[in-house]
Write a protein that holds these residues in place. Structure first.
Motif, PDB file in Angstrom:
ATOM      1  N   CYS B 358       9.194   7.176  -0.625  1.00 27.44           N
ATOM      2  CA  CYS B 358       8.284   6.658   0.400  1.00 27.44           C
ATOM      3  C   CYS B 358       8.880   6.838   1.792  1.00 27.44           C
ATOM      4  O   CYS B 358      10.085   6.733   1.984  1.00 27.44           O
ATOM      5  CB  CYS B 358       7.832   5.232   0.107  1.00 27.44           C
ATOM      6  N   GLY B 397       9.690  -4.471   4.041  1.00 25.74           N
ATOM      7  CA  GLY B 397       8.383  -4.916   3.567  1.00 25.74           C
ATOM      8  C   GLY B 397       7.346  -3.813   3.457  1.00 25.74           C
ATOM      9  O   GLY B 397       6.245  -4.044   2.974  1.00 25.74           O
ATOM     10  N   ASN B 398       7.676  -2.609   3.920  1.00 27.90           N
ATOM     11  CA  ASN B 398       6.667  -1.551   3.928  1.00 27.90           C
ATOM     12  C   ASN B 398       6.909  -0.472   2.886  1.00 27.90           C
ATOM     13  O   ASN B 398       6.326   0.608   2.966  1.00 27.90           O
ATOM     14  CB  ASN B 398       6.617  -0.899   5.323  1.00 27.90           C
ATOM     15  N   THR B 399       7.793  -0.741   1.941  1.00 30.95           N
ATOM     16  CA  THR B 399       8.169   0.316   1.007  1.00 30.95           C
ATOM     17  C   THR B 399       7.658   0.042  -0.408  1.00 30.95           C
ATOM     18  O   THR B 399       7.134  -1.029  -0.689  1.00 30.95           O
ATOM     19  CB  THR B 399       9.700   0.455   0.958  1.00 30.95           C
ATOM     20  N   ILE B 400       7.859   1.019  -1.280  1.00 28.51           N
ATOM     21  CA  ILE B 400       7.408   0.870  -2.667  1.00 28.51           C
ATOM     22  C   ILE B 400       8.279  -0.146  -3.406  1.00 28.51           C
ATOM     23  O   ILE B 400       7.787  -1.015  -4.098  1.00 28.51           O
ATOM     24  CB  ILE B 400       7.479   2.224  -3.412  1.00 28.51           C
TER      25      ILE B 400
END
Ligand SMILES: Cc1cc2nc3c(=O)[nH]c(=O)nc-3n(C[C@H](O)[C@H](O)[C@H](O)COP(=O)(O)O)c2cc1C
Ligand code: SF4
Ligand code: SF4
Ligand code: FES
Lengths: 325, 429
Positions: B358, B397-400
């Motif tokens: 990601c 917080g924005n990752t897989i």
């Protein structure tokens, strides 16, 4: 049917749908950008993180918000879910961050890239006002390679969306390329040079959102905005024979699948139609392809593109009205 | 607070072998469970014990087991996560090396509780020497009818397989582990679906840490309620802590939860104080992924309470002034340690270990490493410090999978608590 509200617009959708699919049913500006999800390829999505949205209410039963932003392409809707995309400044901020990440190693060689004008990343970076990144670091560099007789790979431009990997898995009898290594050293490659040759291998070019996989039979002949996309069909034993021929005068410069407003082809086409049928006589031209997507090709010039604005939610009111979208 | 449950018998000569393990009471929990208890009763004891996952997240084990999909007729799997690759964490290795049968016994009990007939131990590739130790233990257990068909004459059958990884930290993340176990590239999966519904080969699966599963034997022996009396509040039982860094006694310790952090660092029974009589500067208490805290905040919370070795106490103050118990990898820094250099070193690790799937993690980990390299090597700018904070925030917080967070937290916390050191690096360059 489940009820889901996205940016204050409520619709009924079927169970099992994702937030992104529901947003596409509404259409317009509430649709989050998707760089890796491809509705026609199973398993795609979740990787690029451009489609992040906020779930302000998980469901009617569980009204708590979800603790983190979620990838709308891979999060199923639940009844009574409330989603914010444009209406959430947090989402806009996070997405800007993601776009910046995608550009950290991107060469921004648009002036010499044949995807320029029809590149999802170009559109995305324009929309999020990030045509550059704050990064001063050196970019990753890879040599340009032929991964098959008809396809060239500019790994420098690849955003590792994995679409071409799923396409080769699902459309061809044997996948000959994939992602090697890991982290920022990941690259798309083949184990043996120049091996990709398969009746449907050319579709990897259509699914690539950037100019990483390009058509060697077309390269550098012209910029896409000088040539006209026309819907055309032909009798073909392998595929539907429904393609888009890109013409300059009476000459066909290249053939692609018919792309919709989300940059996805309506149907995959075979290599014969794509690479070998460049004479007008082979095709029945139906008429100009209407490209609904907001992009440099349809707008003809950058300045005409409309920047999406953040819509501020007003309590209890449905904005933006559906007809304005 | 010298409670010893897991490591109580490691001093017994030959305890690696089944004979000595049996002689010190080993496998009596299996006998008890298979003869006197239903699978549901075994699971219930685990729930009662309050046991929480020792792999890092501290998720209640009984609750995790209750999610396992029992409605399908597909086989169910139990996977033991022995990938232990987090810098600073080396407790599972110690446990498997010293007392392998404790893990095998826990696997038998857990499999019985979950209705599992095939169980896998996914072990870090670098732990090659442990593969032989575990396989020997499994062989011995087979010979003594604790494994195989109709264990101890019951209807329950179980096989355990040891599967070594190929050298990737990310394969400790449970879904990357499952991919790897299936023979694929170790990329974390996109959730949902969760392993409890679609895990190994698309079948319902439970993934638990070595220490978590090894604790099930003692829980069945003493009863869940007794186990829950050990420890403090919701942090029940004991925890293995691997202590390293600038301390007098590095090693693996079993502590009762609730031990004063102060005692853990300074008592001769544990770390034995800071080496060479130096002063304590900072601690990363739960493995390299958890926030670093300076001496004053690790010993006492912001409101002046003495910190305890529990999930709750270490987390008090959240990210602003707290940290996490994590996997119990306790890394101690003395007054001479350079926080910038250490942070740079950690970013090298995460950059190398990101699967690259990601974009925020793939690009963000390398970006942070590049910037920290410059700061550490004398070509940084003051604006780089805020840049790092921003990049870390854009990953978090924005990752897989949580590797993105694990890469962002050390950077964010080091700058939060030691900004002056970063600034000095720029000024004195
Ligand atoms: C990058 C990464 C690495 C991890 N490595 C391990 C590991 O080596 N061992 C482990 O038990 N859990 C590890 N975990 C946590 C697992 O995903 C999982 O939560 C754990 O095995 C569950 O077991 P537990 O409930 O018994 O703690 C890791 C997680 C991440 C995100
Ligand atoms: S080559 Fe194109 S389609 Fe393939 S992973 Fe890279 S960006 Fe995606
Ligand atoms: S966060 Fe990092 S390690 Fe986890 S899936 Fe994304 S790229 Fe891979
Ligand atoms: S489109 Fe959803 S993560 Fe890429």
């Amino acid at each position: 049917m489940l009820k889901v509200t996205i940016d204050n617009i409520t619709i009924d959708v079927e169970e099992g749908m994702t937030i992104l699919q529901a947003a596409r049913m509404i259409g317009g500006k509430v649709v989050p950008p998707a760089m890796c999800y491809y509705s026609k390829l199973k398993g795609t999505g979740g990787k690029c993180r451009t489609c992040l949205v906020k779930v302000a209410q998980s469901s009617a039963k569980d009204p708590r918000p979800m603790p983190k932003l979620v990838a709308s392409c891979s999060t199923p809707v639940q009844d009574g879910m409330v989603v914010q995309n444009l209406t959430s400044p947090e989402v806009q901020e996070a997405r800007k961050g993601v776009v910046e990440m995608l550009l950290v190693n991107h060469p921004l060689d648009c002036p010499v890239c044949d995807q320029a004008g029809e590149c999802d990343l170009q559109d995305l970076s324009f929309n999020y006002g990030m045509e550059e990144t704050a990064s001063e670091e050196e970019r990753r560099e890879f040599p340009v390679i032929d991964i098959g007789p008809f396809i060239k790979l500019h790994m420098n431009r690849c955003i590792l969306c994995y679409r071409c990997v799923y396409a080769a898995d699902q459309l061809t009898s044997e996948r000959r390329h994939g992602v090697m290594y890991r982290g920022d050293g990941s690259e798309i490659s083949t184990l043996i040079a120049n091996v990709i040759d398969n009746d449907f291998s050319g579709n990897v070019i259509d699914v690539c959102p950037v100019g990483a996989l390009t058509d060697k039979t077309f390269r550098f002949k012209s910029r896409v905005w000088f040539i006209k996309p026309m819907d055309a069909h032909r009798e073909c034993g392998r595929c539907s024979g429904k393609g888009t021929v890109w013409m300059f005068g009476n000459e066909i410069y290249r053939v692609t699948g018919r792309k919709d407003q989300y940059g996805e082809v309506e149907e995959f086409i075979c290599n014969e139609c794509r690479f070998e049928k460049k004479e007008l006589a082979s095709w029945t031209v139906e008429g100009p392809r209407k490209i609904k997507r907001q992009s440099v090709i349809s707008a003809n010039h950058y300045e005409k593109m409309v920047q999406p604005s953040i819509i501020k939610p007003i309590e209890g009111q449905m904005i933006p009205p559906q007809n304005e979208l | 607070m010298g409670s010893s449950i897991l490591l109580a018998n490691i001093g017994v000569p030959g305890i690696r072998n089944l004979k000595a393990y049996r002689a010190s009471g080993g496998y009596s929990a299996v006998e008890k469970a298979l003869r006197e208890m239903t699978p549901a009763q075994v699971a219930q004891e685990v729930t009662r014990s309050g046991l929480r996952g020792r792999g890092g997240a501290g998720f209640p084990t009984g609750l995790k087991w209750s999610f396992l999909d029992r409605k399908t007729d597909k086989p169910r799997y139990l996977v033991c996560n022995a990938d232990e690759s987090e810098p600073g964490t080396f407790k599972d290795r110690f446990l498997m090396d010293k007392i392998p049968h404790l893990l095998i016994e826990g696997l038998i009990l857990s499999s019985y509780a979950l209705g599992v007939n095939n169980c896998y131990i996914y072990i870090r590739g670098e732990f090659k020497y442990l593969v032989g130790i575990l396989e020997k233990a499994i062989r011995e257990a087979h010979q003594n009818r604790f494994l195989g068909e109709k264990i101890l004459g019951s209807d329950f059958s179980l096989n355990i397989f040891v599967h070594p990884g190929a050298g990737a930290y990310i394969c400790g993340e449970e879904t990357a582990l499952l991919e790897s176990l299936e023979g694929k590239r170790g990329n974390p999966r996109i959730k949902p679906p969760f392993p409890a519904f679609k895990g190994l080969y698309g079948c319902p699966t439970v993934v638990n840490n070595v220490e978590t599963l090894a604790t099930v034997g003692p829980i069945i022996s003493m009863g869940g309620e007794e186990y829950a009396k050990i420890g403090k509040g919701k942090s029940t039982g004991t925890k293995l802590i691997s202590a390293c860094g600038n301390i007098n006694n590095p090693g693996v310790y079993e502590i009762e939860m609730g031990l004063l952090l102060d005692d853990f660092i300074y008592s001769p029974a544990y770390c034995g104080g800071i080496a060479k009589g130096k002063k304590l500067k900072a601690v990363i208490p739960g493995g390299s992924s958890v926030p670093i805290l300076p001496a004053d905040l690790i010993l006492r919370t912001l409101n002046g309470q003495k910190r305890l070795m529990t999930y709750e106490s270490l987390a008090e103050g959240e990210f602003a002034s707290g940290t996490m118990l994590g996997s119990g990898g306790f890394i101690v820094f003395d007054e001479d340690a350079c926080i910038v250099r250490n942070t740079w070193n950690l970013t090298r690790f995460y950059r190398h270990e990101s699967c690259g799937q990601c974009s925020p993690c793939r690009e963000g980990t390398s970006w942070m490493e590049n910037v920290l390299y410059r700061l550490e090597h004398g070509s940084g700018k003051l604006s780089d410090i805020d840049l790092l904070v921003r990049v870390a925030k854009n990953i978090e917080g924005n990752t897989i999978c949580p590797l993105g967070d694990a890469a962002a937290w050390p950077v964010a916390s080091a700058i939060r608590h030691f900004r002056h050191e970063f600034e000095e690096h720029v000024k004195n360059a």
